[in-house]
Scaffold this motif. Structure first.
Motif, mmCIF file in Angstrom:
data_model
loop_
_atom_site.group_PDB
_atom_site.id
_atom_site.type_symbol
_atom_site.label_atom_id
_atom_site.label_comp_id
_atom_site.label_asym_id
_atom_site.label_seq_id
_atom_site.Cartn_x
_atom_site.Cartn_y
_atom_site.Cartn_z
ATOM 1 N N ARG B 210 73.178 64.724 26.799
ATOM 2 C CA ARG B 210 73.754 63.348 26.969
ATOM 3 C C ARG B 210 73.074 62.404 26.435
ATOM 4 O O ARG B 210 73.639 61.287 26.271
ATOM 5 C CB ARG B 210 73.636 63.145 28.667
ATOM 6 C CG ARG B 210 74.416 61.834 28.974
ATOM 7 C CD ARG B 210 74.669 61.807 30.446
ATOM 8 N NE ARG B 210 73.765 62.484 31.497
ATOM 9 C CZ ARG B 210 74.210 62.896 32.629
ATOM 10 N NH1 ARG B 210 75.475 62.689 33.153
ATOM 11 N NH2 ARG B 210 73.401 63.585 33.575
ATOM 12 N N SER B 235 75.070 70.591 26.737
ATOM 13 C CA SER B 235 74.569 70.650 28.084
ATOM 14 C C SER B 235 75.895 70.432 28.977
ATOM 15 O O SER B 235 76.822 69.863 28.272
ATOM 16 C CB SER B 235 73.404 69.749 28.260
ATOM 17 O OG SER B 235 74.058 68.510 28.370
ATOM 18 N N GLN B 249 79.203 75.387 26.219
ATOM 19 C CA GLN B 249 78.050 75.300 27.316
ATOM 20 C C GLN B 249 77.043 76.170 27.509
ATOM 21 O O GLN B 249 77.487 77.403 27.602
ATOM 22 C CB GLN B 249 78.885 74.899 28.433
ATOM 23 C CG GLN B 249 77.882 74.405 29.616
ATOM 24 C CD GLN B 249 78.350 74.015 30.919
ATOM 25 O OE1 GLN B 249 79.486 73.581 30.936
ATOM 26 N NE2 GLN B 249 78.018 74.458 31.901
ATOM 27 N N VAL B 250 75.952 76.017 27.313
ATOM 28 C CA VAL B 250 74.799 76.781 27.778
ATOM 29 C C VAL B 250 74.269 76.491 29.042
ATOM 30 O O VAL B 250 73.948 75.310 29.533
ATOM 31 C CB VAL B 250 73.525 76.651 26.486
ATOM 32 C CG1 VAL B 250 72.442 77.528 26.950
ATOM 33 C CG2 VAL B 250 73.916 76.986 25.415
ATOM 34 N N THR B 253 76.361 77.912 34.386
ATOM 35 C CA THR B 253 77.973 77.626 34.470
ATOM 36 C C THR B 253 78.569 77.954 33.079
ATOM 37 O O THR B 253 79.634 77.558 32.862
ATOM 38 C CB THR B 253 78.453 76.584 35.287
ATOM 39 O OG1 THR B 253 77.764 75.480 34.859
ATOM 40 C CG2 THR B 253 78.296 76.961 36.749
ATOM 41 N N SER B 268 67.655 67.049 29.017
ATOM 42 C CA SER B 268 66.418 67.015 29.872
ATOM 43 C C SER B 268 65.920 68.282 30.432
ATOM 44 O O SER B 268 64.674 68.270 30.759
ATOM 45 C CB SER B 268 66.905 66.216 31.254
ATOM 46 O OG SER B 268 67.948 66.935 31.937
ATOM 47 N N GLN B 272 69.436 74.519 35.951
ATOM 48 C CA GLN B 272 70.756 75.233 35.452
ATOM 49 C C GLN B 272 70.822 75.204 34.099
ATOM 50 O O GLN B 272 71.586 76.498 33.545
ATOM 51 C CB GLN B 272 71.848 74.587 35.967
ATOM 52 C CG GLN B 272 71.999 74.349 37.596
ATOM 53 C CD GLN B 272 71.270 73.036 38.067
ATOM 54 O OE1 GLN B 272 70.646 72.473 37.359
ATOM 55 N NE2 GLN B 272 71.339 72.938 39.288
ATOM 56 N N HIS B 273 70.210 74.433 33.319
ATOM 57 C CA HIS B 273 70.332 74.627 31.916
ATOM 58 C C HIS B 273 69.483 75.843 31.526
ATOM 59 O O HIS B 273 69.737 76.572 30.607
ATOM 60 C CB HIS B 273 70.242 73.280 31.068
ATOM 61 C CG HIS B 273 70.236 73.249 29.582
ATOM 62 N ND1 HIS B 273 71.451 73.195 29.006
ATOM 63 C CD2 HIS B 273 69.333 73.477 28.520
ATOM 64 C CE1 HIS B 273 71.391 73.279 27.728
ATOM 65 N NE2 HIS B 273 70.199 73.539 27.290
ATOM 66 N N ASN B 287 62.935 65.151 22.504
ATOM 67 C CA ASN B 287 63.220 64.109 23.602
ATOM 68 C C ASN B 287 62.475 62.923 23.497
ATOM 69 O O ASN B 287 61.138 63.136 23.163
ATOM 70 C CB ASN B 287 63.097 64.868 25.018
ATOM 71 C CG ASN B 287 63.968 64.308 26.215
ATOM 72 O OD1 ASN B 287 63.904 62.896 26.427
ATOM 73 N ND2 ASN B 287 64.881 64.891 26.870
HETATM 74 C C1 LIG Z 1 76.039 74.549 40.260
HETATM 75 C C2 LIG Z 1 75.454 73.761 38.893
HETATM 76 C C3 LIG Z 1 75.759 74.466 37.687
HETATM 77 C C4 LIG Z 1 75.235 73.737 36.687
HETATM 78 N N1 LIG Z 1 75.548 74.564 35.510
HETATM 79 C C5 LIG Z 1 74.944 74.015 34.217
HETATM 80 C C6 LIG Z 1 74.843 74.545 33.117
HETATM 81 O O1 LIG Z 1 75.600 75.542 32.968
HETATM 82 N N2 LIG Z 1 74.316 74.089 31.918
HETATM 83 C C7 LIG Z 1 73.950 72.851 31.864
HETATM 84 O O2 LIG Z 1 73.327 72.181 30.944
HETATM 85 N N3 LIG Z 1 73.749 72.076 32.998
HETATM 86 C C8 LIG Z 1 74.392 72.733 34.344
HETATM 87 N N4 LIG Z 1 74.456 71.786 35.465
HETATM 88 C C9 LIG Z 1 73.680 70.545 35.303
HETATM 89 C C10 LIG Z 1 72.461 70.265 35.291
HETATM 90 O O3 LIG Z 1 71.840 70.133 36.557
HETATM 91 C C11 LIG Z 1 72.147 68.765 34.519
HETATM 92 O O4 LIG Z 1 72.874 67.881 35.092
HETATM 93 C C12 LIG Z 1 72.522 68.878 33.213
HETATM 94 O O5 LIG Z 1 72.213 70.071 32.562
HETATM 95 C C13 LIG Z 1 71.997 67.882 32.418
HETATM 96 O O6 LIG Z 1 72.499 67.442 31.061
HETATM 97 P P1 LIG Z 1 71.543 66.621 29.999
HETATM 98 O O7 LIG Z 1 70.127 67.276 29.919
HETATM 99 O O8 LIG Z 1 72.611 66.701 28.722
HETATM 100 O O9 LIG Z 1 71.687 65.364 30.587
HETATM 101 P P2 LIG Z 1 70.563 64.276 31.317
HETATM 102 O O10 LIG Z 1 69.771 65.044 32.178
HETATM 103 O O11 LIG Z 1 70.969 63.070 31.366
HETATM 104 O O12 LIG Z 1 69.284 64.338 30.122
HETATM 105 C C14 LIG Z 1 69.331 63.617 28.981
HETATM 106 C C15 LIG Z 1 68.237 63.715 28.358
HETATM 107 O O13 LIG Z 1 68.276 62.923 27.090
HETATM 108 C C16 LIG Z 1 67.154 62.093 26.736
HETATM 109 N N5 LIG Z 1 67.438 61.073 25.961
HETATM 110 C C17 LIG Z 1 68.414 59.915 25.981
HETATM 111 N N6 LIG Z 1 68.514 59.332 24.826
HETATM 112 C C18 LIG Z 1 67.787 60.025 23.860
HETATM 113 C C19 LIG Z 1 67.487 59.689 22.619
HETATM 114 N N7 LIG Z 1 68.052 58.600 21.779
HETATM 115 N N8 LIG Z 1 66.595 60.570 21.911
HETATM 116 C C20 LIG Z 1 65.919 61.590 22.519
HETATM 117 N N9 LIG Z 1 66.171 61.952 23.733
HETATM 118 C C21 LIG Z 1 67.000 61.069 24.659
HETATM 119 C C22 LIG Z 1 66.634 61.666 28.003
HETATM 120 O O14 LIG Z 1 65.317 61.513 28.134
HETATM 121 C C23 LIG Z 1 67.069 62.825 28.861
HETATM 122 O O15 LIG Z 1 66.033 63.703 29.110
HETATM 123 C C24 LIG Z 1 74.707 72.533 36.567
HETATM 124 C C25 LIG Z 1 74.610 71.762 37.951
HETATM 125 C C26 LIG Z 1 74.809 72.493 39.148
HETATM 126 C C27 LIG Z 1 74.824 71.655 40.451
#
Ligand SMILES: Cc1cc2nc3c(=O)[nH]c(=O)nc-3n(C[C@H](O)[C@H](O)[C@H](O)COP(=O)(O)OP(=O)(O)OC[C@H]3O[C@@H](n4cnc5c(N)ncnc54)[C@H](O)[C@@H]3O)c2cc1C
Ligand SMILES: Nc1ncnc2c1ncn2[C@@H]1O[C@H](COP(=O)(O)O)[C@@H](O)[C@H]1O
Lengths: 249, 322
Positions: B210, B235, B249-250, B253, B268, B272-273, B287
Motif C-alpha cells: 500500500r 499485497s 496477490q501473495v 487469500t 507491512s 496473512q501476507h 520499508n
Molecule cells: C482473512 C484475511 C485474509 C487476508 N489475506 C491476505 C493475503 O492473502 N495477502 C495479503 O497481503 N494480505 C492479506 N490480508 C490483509 C492483511 O491483514 C493486511 O491488511 C495487508 O497485507 C496489508 O497490506 P500492505 O502491507 O500493502 O499495507 P499496509 O499494512 O498498509 O502497509 C503499508 C506499509 O508500507 C510502508 N510504507 C508506506 N509508505 C512507504 C514508502 N514511501 N516507502 C517505504 N515504505 C512505505 C508502511 O510503513 C507500511 O509498513 C488478509 C486479511 C484477512 C483478515
C-alpha cells in the motif's frame, strides 16, 4: 436444484498460536474461532445458485458442539437447512471429514456440493477432491467463475500463469476461490431468527484417521535479519550480500 | 522399504520445474528408506526420458491415452492409481501445484491411501514423516500416514532439485483406456497470461504494498522485477484497492510462493501476507518504518523510502556484471 454447502470452523487468522501441552495441537485458550473465510464464498455461491435455479441450500459442518455457531451464521445468510455431523473427538483428519460429507450426500442426493478452496487451519486443499472421488462425482477445484445451464457446468479455475476453462455436468463437486462472488452480510433480523432455527444433528461415522500428527511446533526464525539504512553504500552492500553471501542474484 | 512413484508433468520441451524437485525428493526418499522409485507422465514421449536420466531415474511410465489429450482430473486419477496398483507402488508424490493439488487427493482415495498436502519436508525414520505448515505458517506439523499406501504433494521450490547418479531411463509405454464415466470433467481451454511470469512460478518476486500510494507508481516495482528477471507480486491491500489483479496477490487469500528471492517493498508484513511467502529462500524488506513487522522475518532489510530506494536498486542490479 438441491445444493449442499460444506463449511468449516477455523481460528481467526489474526489469532496468536500457542502449542498445547501434548505438543500435537494448538492451545485453544483465548483462540477466537470464525467461519472459514473461503466458506463465505461457498455459502454465497450456494445462495446465488438457488436464486437463479430455485431449490434448496443445506449447510453442513463436521465437528464438535461448538461448530453450531458457523451453522447459525449460514442460517443468518438464509440457507434453508443446517446439518451438524457431530464428532466426539477433535483430532480428526481430512479423510474423516470427506467420508462424513459423503455419507450425508448419499442421503441428500445433491445436484451440486460446494466447498471452499482451502480451510485456513490446516490448509489441506483436499476435502473437495476426496469427497468427489468417494462419491464418484466429477470435481473442479479453485473455481473463480461458475456457469450452470440446465445440467451442463462451465467453470474457470486458477492455474499457474493463467486460467483453465473446464466443462462437466451435474451432479458435481466444486471448490470456490476468492473472486467468484461478493458474500452478503447477514442482517440483524436474520441473525436473530437464525438463533432459533432447528439444526439437523447426526453422529459422525468414525473409521479412524488416515494421517496422524506426530508433533506441532512454532517454526524457528533462523533468518539473518540484517537491517541496513538506505544510503548509496547501504544499497551497494545489499546487492553485494545478495550476490556473494546469499548467492541469489 | 518404500516403492515410490513420482508424478511428473511436461512443460513445452522440458518438464515443469516442480517435477524435477519431485523426482529428486522421490530419489532421496528411496535412498533413505532403502526403497526404489520410478516416475509417471501422461502423454509424454521418449525424449522426456533423456531429461530424467541424470536424476537417476531408471524407469518412466508413460500413460498413453488419446482420452487425456484434453486433460481430465478424474480420468488422470484412474490412470495413475491403476498404474500404481498394477506396478505395486505404495507411495505417490505430486507437486503441490494446481494440477497436483486437485489430482493427488483423488489418487489417494482410489488407493485407499492417507494423503498429506503441500509438504515442505519429507523424512524417513522407519516411516515417512512429512512436515507441513499449518495456521498460515504460524506452526509446522510433522505427520505420518497410518495406511500402507501414502500420497504426498510437495510445495514447489522448497525441495531443491539436484542431479543424482546418472542412469538410462527406461521408457515404458502404457497405453490406457479409460471408462467414459471417468471422463466427466474436461479442460476445454487454457488462457495463459502471455509474456508475464506468474508469481507462483517465479524464481524472484518483487512485491509492492500500500505504501506505493497508487497504481501509477507500480512501475517502480515492475522495473525492479524486470532488472531481477522476476515477477511482480502484490499485497491484498493493493489488490482490494484495484491497483493490481488478484492473480498477483501473495498471501493466505492469494498465492503461496517460495522463490529464491522475495523483495517486499512498502509491505507491512501482516500475518496473512507472511502465510504466502515465509518459505521463500531469501527475504528482503524495504520499508520506511523501522518497526514494521516485515523486518522481523527478513534476511536483509532496508529502512528507507521506496520512491528513492527502488530506482537506485534497479540501476545497481542492471549494472551488475553479467
Ligand atoms: C482473512 C484475511 C485474509 C487476508 N489475506 C491476505 C493475503 O492473502 N495477502 C495479503 O497481503 N494480505 C492479506 N490480508 C490483509 C492483511 O491483514 C493486511 O491488511 C495487508 O497485507 C496489508 O497490506 P500492505 O502491507 O500493502 O499495507 P499496509 O499494512 O498498509 O502497509 C503499508 C506499509 O508500507 C510502508 N510504507 C508506506 N509508505 C512507504 C514508502 N514511501 N516507502 C517505504 N515504505 C512505505 C508502511 O510503513 C507500511 O509498513 C488478509 C486479511 C484477512 C483478515
Ligand atoms: N469439518 C468440516 N466440515 C465441513 N466442511 C469442511 C470441513 N473441513 C473442511 N471442509 C470443507 O472443505 C473445504 C476445504 O478444506 P480443506 O481441504 O480442509 O483445506 C472447506 O472450505 C470446506 O468447504
Amino acid at each position: 436444484m438441491n445444493i449442499l454447502v460444506c463449511i468449516s470452523r477455523v481460528p481467526d487468522t489474526a489469532t496468536k498460536i500457542n502449542i498445547s501441552s501434548n505438543g500435537k495441537a494448538i492451545d485453544n485458550a483465548g483462540v477466537k474461532y470464525i467461519l472459514n473465510p473461503y466458506d463465505e464464498f461457498t455459502i454465497e455461491e450456494g445462495l446465488r445458485l438457488k436464486e437463479k435455479n430455485g431449490g434448496t441450500v443445506a449447510a453442513l459442518t463436521i465437528g464438535g458442539d461448538s461448530n453450531v455457531d458457523i451453522l447459525r451464521t449460514a442460517l443468518a445468510m438464509e440457507v434453508d437447512t443446517a446439518i451438524h455431523v457431530k464428532s466426539t473427538r477433535d483430532d480428526f483428519d481430512s479423510m474423516f471429514v470427506a467420508q462424513n460429507i459423503a455419507e450425508v450426500a448419499k442421503s441428500l442426493n445433491p445436484d451440486i456440493i460446494l466447498f471452499g478452496k482451502q480451510s485456513i487451519d490446516f490448509d489441506s486443499y483436499q476435502v473437495a477432491s476426496l469427497t468427489s472421488e468417494l462419491l464418484d462425482l466429477p470435481s473442479i477445484s479453485v473455481v473463480s467463475k461458475l456457469d450452470i445451464n440446465a445440467t451442463s457446468v462451465t467453470a474457470e479455475r486458477d492455474i499457474e500463469g493463467g486460467k483453465e476453462v473446464l466443462a462437466t455436468s451435474l451432479p458435481c463437486v466444486i471448490s470456490v476461490q476468492k473472486g467468484i462472488n461478493e458474500p452478503r452480510y447477514p442482517k440483524l433480523p436474520q441473525i436473530m431468527k437464525a438463533k432459533s432455527k432447528p439444526i439437523d444433528t447426526r453422529n459422525a461415522v468414525d473409521n479412524g484417521n488416515y494421517t496422524e500428527v506426530l508433533s506441532m511446533e512454532i517454526p524457528s526464525k533462523a533468518r539473518a535479519g540484517k537491517v541496513l539504512g538506505s544510503t548509496d553504500s547501504d544499497l551497494q552492500e545489499l546487492v553485494r550480500l545478495l550476490h556473494e553471501d546469499a548467492k541469489v542474484i | 522399504m518404500s516403492k515410490i512413484l513420482a508424478f511428473i508433468e511436461i512443460n513445452k520441451d522440458t518438464l515443469k520445474r516442480v517435477s524435477f524437485e519431485v523426482l529428486t525428493a522421490a530419489r532421496t526418499l528411496a535412498e533413505k528408506s532403502n526403497g526404489s522409485f520410478a516416475a509417471v507422465v501422461i502423454n509424454g514421449n521418449s525424449s522426456v526420458a533423456g531429461l530424467t536420466s541424470e536424476y537417476g531415474l531408471s524407469k518412466l511410465f508413460n500413460i498413453e491415452s488419446s482420452q487425456l489429450t484434453q486433460y481430465s482430473s478424474s480420468g488422470a486419477a484412474v490412470a495413475v492409481s491403476d498404474l500404481a496398483k498394477s506396478e505395486g507402488f505404495d507411495t505417490v508424490l505430486f507437486g503441490a501445484n494446481a494440477t497436483g493439488m486437485e489430482l493427488a487427493p483423488k489418487v489417494a482415495v482410489r488407493l485407499d491411501a492417507g494423503y498429506v498436502a503441500d509438504c515442505v519436508g519429507l523424512d524417513y525414520s522407519g516411516d515417512i514423516i512429512a512436515s507441513k505448515p499449518v495456521y498460515a505458517g504460524k506452526a509446522i506439523v510433522k505427520t505420518k500416514v497410518n495406511r500402507s499406501n501414502k500420497v504426498f504433494s510437495l510445495r514447489p521450490n522448497v525441495f531443491t532439485a539436484t542431479i543424482g547418479n546418472s542412469t538410462t531411463t527406461e521408457f515404458v509405454n502404457k497405453s490406457t483406456s479409460i471408462d467414459d464415466s471417468n471422463l466427466k470433467v474436461k479442460v476445454t481451454n487454457i488462457i495463459k497470461n502471455e509474456g508475464k511470469i506468474d508469481v507462483a512460478e517465479a524464481d524472484r518476486i518483487v512485491t509492492g504494498g500500500r505504501g506505493f500510494k497508487g497504481p501509477e507508481n507500480f512501475f517502480l516495482v515492475e522495473n525492479l522485477a524486470k532488472a531481477l528477471g522476476g515477477a511482480v507480486g502484490a499485497s491484498r491491500a493493493v489488490v482490494d484497492a484495484g491497483w493490481r489483479p488478484h492473480g498477483e496477490q501473495v498471501g493466505q487469500t492469494g498465492k503461496t510462493v517460495s522463490p529464491n528471492l522475495y523483495v517486499a517493498c512498502a509491505v507491512s508484513g501482516a500475518v496473512q501476507h507472511l502465510a504466502g511467502m515465509s518459505s521463500s529462500k531469501i527475504i528482503v524488506a524495504i520499508n520506511k518504518d523501522k518497526d514494521a513487522p516485515i523486518f522481523k522475518v527478513c534476511d536483509y532489510g532496508i529502512v528507507g523510502d521506496v520512491f528513492e530506494v527502488l530506482p537506485k536498486l534497479s540501476t545497481l542490479i542492471e549494472n551488475m556484471p553479467k
